[in-house]
Design a protein around this motif. Structure first.
Motif, PDB file in Angstrom:
ATOM      1  N   ALA A  42     -22.488   4.111  -8.054  1.00  0.00           N
ATOM      2  CA  ALA A  42     -23.002   4.625  -6.780  1.00  0.00           C
ATOM      3  C   ALA A  42     -23.485   3.505  -5.865  1.00  0.00           C
ATOM      4  O   ALA A  42     -23.409   3.620  -4.632  1.00  0.00           O
ATOM      5  CB  ALA A  42     -24.140   5.622  -7.034  1.00  0.00           C
ATOM      6  N   GLN A  43     -24.005   2.415  -6.425  1.00  0.00           N
ATOM      7  CA  GLN A  43     -24.591   1.323  -5.624  1.00  0.00           C
ATOM      8  C   GLN A  43     -24.097  -0.039  -6.130  1.00  0.00           C
ATOM      9  O   GLN A  43     -24.886  -0.888  -6.541  1.00  0.00           O
ATOM     10  CB  GLN A  43     -26.125   1.394  -5.693  1.00  0.00           C
ATOM     11  CG  GLN A  43     -26.739   2.680  -5.187  1.00  0.00           C
ATOM     12  CD  GLN A  43     -26.587   2.848  -3.682  1.00  0.00           C
ATOM     13  OE1 GLN A  43     -26.436   1.871  -2.952  1.00  0.00           O
ATOM     14  NE2 GLN A  43     -26.653   4.081  -3.213  1.00  0.00           N
ATOM     15  N   PRO A  44     -22.790  -0.289  -6.097  1.00  0.00           N
ATOM     16  CA  PRO A  44     -22.270  -1.525  -6.686  1.00  0.00           C
ATOM     17  C   PRO A  44     -22.679  -2.790  -5.949  1.00  0.00           C
ATOM     18  O   PRO A  44     -22.764  -3.857  -6.562  1.00  0.00           O
ATOM     19  CB  PRO A  44     -20.752  -1.324  -6.637  1.00  0.00           C
ATOM     20  CG  PRO A  44     -20.527  -0.352  -5.522  1.00  0.00           C
ATOM     21  CD  PRO A  44     -21.702   0.575  -5.575  1.00  0.00           C
ATOM     22  N   ALA A  45     -22.936  -2.723  -4.650  1.00  0.00           N
ATOM     23  CA  ALA A  45     -23.269  -3.938  -3.890  1.00  0.00           C
ATOM     24  C   ALA A  45     -24.509  -4.616  -4.445  1.00  0.00           C
ATOM     25  O   ALA A  45     -24.583  -5.845  -4.512  1.00  0.00           O
ATOM     26  CB  ALA A  45     -23.469  -3.607  -2.412  1.00  0.00           C
ATOM     27  N   PHE A  46     -25.493  -3.830  -4.870  1.00  0.00           N
ATOM     28  CA  PHE A  46     -26.712  -4.379  -5.453  1.00  0.00           C
ATOM     29  C   PHE A  46     -26.578  -4.544  -6.966  1.00  0.00           C
ATOM     30  O   PHE A  46     -27.040  -5.536  -7.537  1.00  0.00           O
ATOM     31  CB  PHE A  46     -27.901  -3.475  -5.135  1.00  0.00           C
ATOM     32  CG  PHE A  46     -29.242  -4.061  -5.498  1.00  0.00           C
ATOM     33  CD1 PHE A  46     -29.995  -4.720  -4.552  1.00  0.00           C
ATOM     34  CD2 PHE A  46     -29.751  -3.953  -6.783  1.00  0.00           C
ATOM     35  CE1 PHE A  46     -31.229  -5.276  -4.870  1.00  0.00           C
ATOM     36  CE2 PHE A  46     -30.981  -4.493  -7.117  1.00  0.00           C
ATOM     37  CZ  PHE A  46     -31.720  -5.151  -6.156  1.00  0.00           C
ATOM     38  N   LEU A  47     -25.933  -3.595  -7.606  1.00  0.00           N
ATOM     39  CA  LEU A  47     -26.012  -3.527  -9.058  1.00  0.00           C
ATOM     40  C   LEU A  47     -24.994  -4.388  -9.793  1.00  0.00           C
ATOM     41  O   LEU A  47     -25.194  -4.701 -10.971  1.00  0.00           O
ATOM     42  CB  LEU A  47     -25.929  -2.073  -9.516  1.00  0.00           C
ATOM     43  CG  LEU A  47     -27.206  -1.290  -9.159  1.00  0.00           C
ATOM     44  CD1 LEU A  47     -27.036   0.193  -9.429  1.00  0.00           C
ATOM     45  CD2 LEU A  47     -28.410  -1.840  -9.929  1.00  0.00           C
ATOM     46  N   THR A 260     -33.192  -5.188   5.009  1.00  0.00           N
ATOM     47  CA  THR A 260     -31.976  -5.595   5.718  1.00  0.00           C
ATOM     48  C   THR A 260     -31.660  -7.070   5.553  1.00  0.00           C
ATOM     49  O   THR A 260     -30.505  -7.483   5.671  1.00  0.00           O
ATOM     50  CB  THR A 260     -32.086  -5.228   7.210  1.00  0.00           C
ATOM     51  OG1 THR A 260     -32.283  -3.817   7.316  1.00  0.00           O
ATOM     52  CG2 THR A 260     -30.839  -5.609   7.983  1.00  0.00           C
ATOM     53  N   GLY A 261     -32.655  -7.911   5.251  1.00  0.00           N
ATOM     54  CA  GLY A 261     -32.403  -9.320   5.048  1.00  0.00           C
ATOM     55  C   GLY A 261     -31.819  -9.668   3.692  1.00  0.00           C
ATOM     56  O   GLY A 261     -31.566 -10.849   3.408  1.00  0.00           O
ATOM     57  N   GLU A 262     -31.572  -8.671   2.851  1.00  0.00           N
ATOM     58  CA  GLU A 262     -30.961  -8.928   1.556  1.00  0.00           C
ATOM     59  C   GLU A 262     -29.458  -9.142   1.739  1.00  0.00           C
ATOM     60  O   GLU A 262     -28.804  -8.391   2.455  1.00  0.00           O
ATOM     61  CB  GLU A 262     -31.234  -7.762   0.602  1.00  0.00           C
ATOM     62  CG  GLU A 262     -32.719  -7.584   0.314  1.00  0.00           C
ATOM     63  CD  GLU A 262     -33.047  -6.357  -0.525  1.00  0.00           C
ATOM     64  OE1 GLU A 262     -32.101  -5.778  -1.111  1.00  0.00           O
ATOM     65  OE2 GLU A 262     -34.225  -5.991  -0.601  1.00  0.00           O
ATOM     66  N   PRO A 263     -28.887 -10.165   1.115  1.00  0.00           N
ATOM     67  CA  PRO A 263     -27.460 -10.452   1.323  1.00  0.00           C
ATOM     68  C   PRO A 263     -26.551  -9.292   0.929  1.00  0.00           C
ATOM     69  O   PRO A 263     -25.448  -9.159   1.468  1.00  0.00           O
ATOM     70  CB  PRO A 263     -27.208 -11.695   0.455  1.00  0.00           C
ATOM     71  CG  PRO A 263     -28.382 -11.800  -0.456  1.00  0.00           C
ATOM     72  CD  PRO A 263     -29.533 -11.167   0.245  1.00  0.00           C
ATOM     73  N   GLU A 264     -26.988  -8.450   0.006  1.00  0.00           N
ATOM     74  CA  GLU A 264     -26.189  -7.273  -0.351  1.00  0.00           C
ATOM     75  C   GLU A 264     -25.854  -6.432   0.874  1.00  0.00           C
ATOM     76  O   GLU A 264     -24.795  -5.784   0.923  1.00  0.00           O
ATOM     77  CB  GLU A 264     -26.956  -6.399  -1.352  1.00  0.00           C
ATOM     78  CG  GLU A 264     -27.033  -6.952  -2.743  1.00  0.00           C
ATOM     79  CD  GLU A 264     -28.244  -7.833  -2.981  1.00  0.00           C
ATOM     80  OE1 GLU A 264     -28.664  -7.948  -4.140  1.00  0.00           O
ATOM     81  OE2 GLU A 264     -28.778  -8.422  -2.014  1.00  0.00           O
TER      82      GLU A 264
END
Length: 404
Positions: A42-47, A260-264
């Motif tokens: 569901a949340q691959p960009a972070f995980l 929002t400043g997280e590179p993900e």
């Protein structure tokens, strides 16, 4: 840098299987099994970065001989962003796989479901990412601890900057679930306390992952705010930014934005990344403390990639668990819970403590503003906000948290 495309099959191939990192030291005896549950598909960009950071930390611990002569072994499971699946998987890990403790969690509603399971079944749960304040306050319990800076903490960091702006008319936009609702509630309360002349003229709560960005932008613009507090992330943020730029929502308006400043979340926007937003995030290429520089280099060597914030969260969750286990003579729930309360360990961002009063760690966050550099979004004028400076006093916490 490696490509950042990951398919559902690739994630599932690892999420449902046990991951035992190679043991390069002298760890002997039965491995200590950790049941890790997360929303991988569901949340691959972070995980996916989180998984890389977790794996690297397990390898490091095991290469150094493990913990008390025993290696760490992780059984990963994918909850697909569904609380009911997370609870079912927790039961399977505890009862069938005999894990010593539970960890993980991304979405706040999923984290709360695992925490409730942990409390009812008296299992230690070290929550990595869920940001809801309820996890450690209104629904906090003896068995649940949280690593990341909470919604309250990051909202307080942003309010410190928002209060300096001349804007008096504010609007908010946030996903319509626990995390978004909590963030808006605390931002409004804290900003109003700091600036009694501020008013909130609009609120938008689109469904998580299903934002109608055009309609949301139009509704916000119709109220003519002077500033906007944004809590959307992931694909919702991308759509919101693109529609906001197209329709001129951000012209002559300041935006204060959580995560929002997280590179993900900045990387997918590329040269469309918004500029001059006040954000919490992670300027991975600019933090040069000894701890972070060592982590960044080790991560690059291991994965041929650059770290994201998820990488840090995964890595430090394992390191916190390892530090806790080193303080226990037996891998037994009540002893581990006692060791977690007040635990201090060295994180990638510096010293961190899990407060005994509410089980919230003092890990901080970076606060700065967004800029475009070499065709991508990044952070400038940032500072590290130590989490211990953005938590309420003990008497307030006691009023928020039930006896547990």
């Amino acid at each position: 840098m490696t490509g950042w495309v990951i398919g559902r099959r690739q994630v599932l191939a690892g999420a449902g299987a046990a991951l035992a990192a190679p043991v390069l030291g002298r760890a002997q005896g039965a491995p200590i099994r950790i049941g890790e549950i997360n929303s991988y598909t569901a949340q691959p960009a972070f995980l996916q970065p989180y998984r890389y950071g977790w794996t690297m930390a397990v390898e490091q611990v095991n290469a150094a001989g493990g913990v008390n002569g025993r290696s760490l072994e992780t059984l990963h499971r994918d909850d697909a962003g569904k609380p009911e699946d997370a609870v079912r998987l927790a039961g399977e890990l505890v009862n069938a796989e005999k894990v010593a403790l539970l960890s993980g969690g991304f979405l706040s509603n999923v984290g709360l479901a695992i925490a409730d399971y942990a409390n009812q079944n008296r299992m230690l749960y070290v929550a990595s990412e869920p940001l809801t304040d309820a996890l450690v306050w209104s629904r906090g319990n003896r068995y649940t601890f949280r690593l990341r800076a909470s919604t309250y903490m990051q909202s307080a960091m942003l309010v410190e900057e928002a209060a300096k702006l001349p804007a008096k008319r504010w609007a908010t936009v946030a996903p319509n679930y626990e995390y978004g609702q909590s963030a808006v509630r605390w931002f409004k309360e804290l900003l109003t306390r700091a600036r009694p002349d501020v008013t909130f003229v609009a609120e938008q709560f689109p469904a998580l992952g299903r934002i109608d960005a055009g309609a949301t932008v139009q509704a916000l613009a119709a109220t003519n705010p002077e500033a906007i507090f944004n809590v959307t992330f992931g694909a919702d943020l991308t759509n919101f930014v693109r529609q906001g730029l197209t329709r001129g929502l951000f012209e002559r308006r300041r935006v204060v934005s959580l995560l929002t400043g997280e590179p993900e979340y900045l990387d997918p926007l590329q040269d469309e990344a918004p500029e001059n937003w006040i954000v919490t995030g992670y300027p991975w290429d600019q933090v040069n403390t000894p701890e972070h520089a060592a982590f960044r280099e080790a991560y690059r060597r291991r994965w041929n990639d650059t770290p994201r914030l998820g990488s840090v969260v995964g890595h430090d969750t394992v390191m916190a668990i390892a530090a806790m286990l080193k303080q226990t003579s037996a891998v037994e729930t009540e002893a581990m819970v006692d060791a977690m309360a007040g635990l201090k360990f060295g994180s990638v961002f510096g010293p961190v403590e899990f407060r005994a009063i509410d089980h919230q760690s003092t890990m901080g966050a970076f606060v700065g503003r967004t800029v475009l550099k070499n065709g991508r979004g990044t952070m400038a004028d940032w500072r590290y906000a130590d989490g211990r400076d953005y938590l309420p006093p003990d008497d307030v916490v006691r009023a928020l948290r039930p006896q547990s």
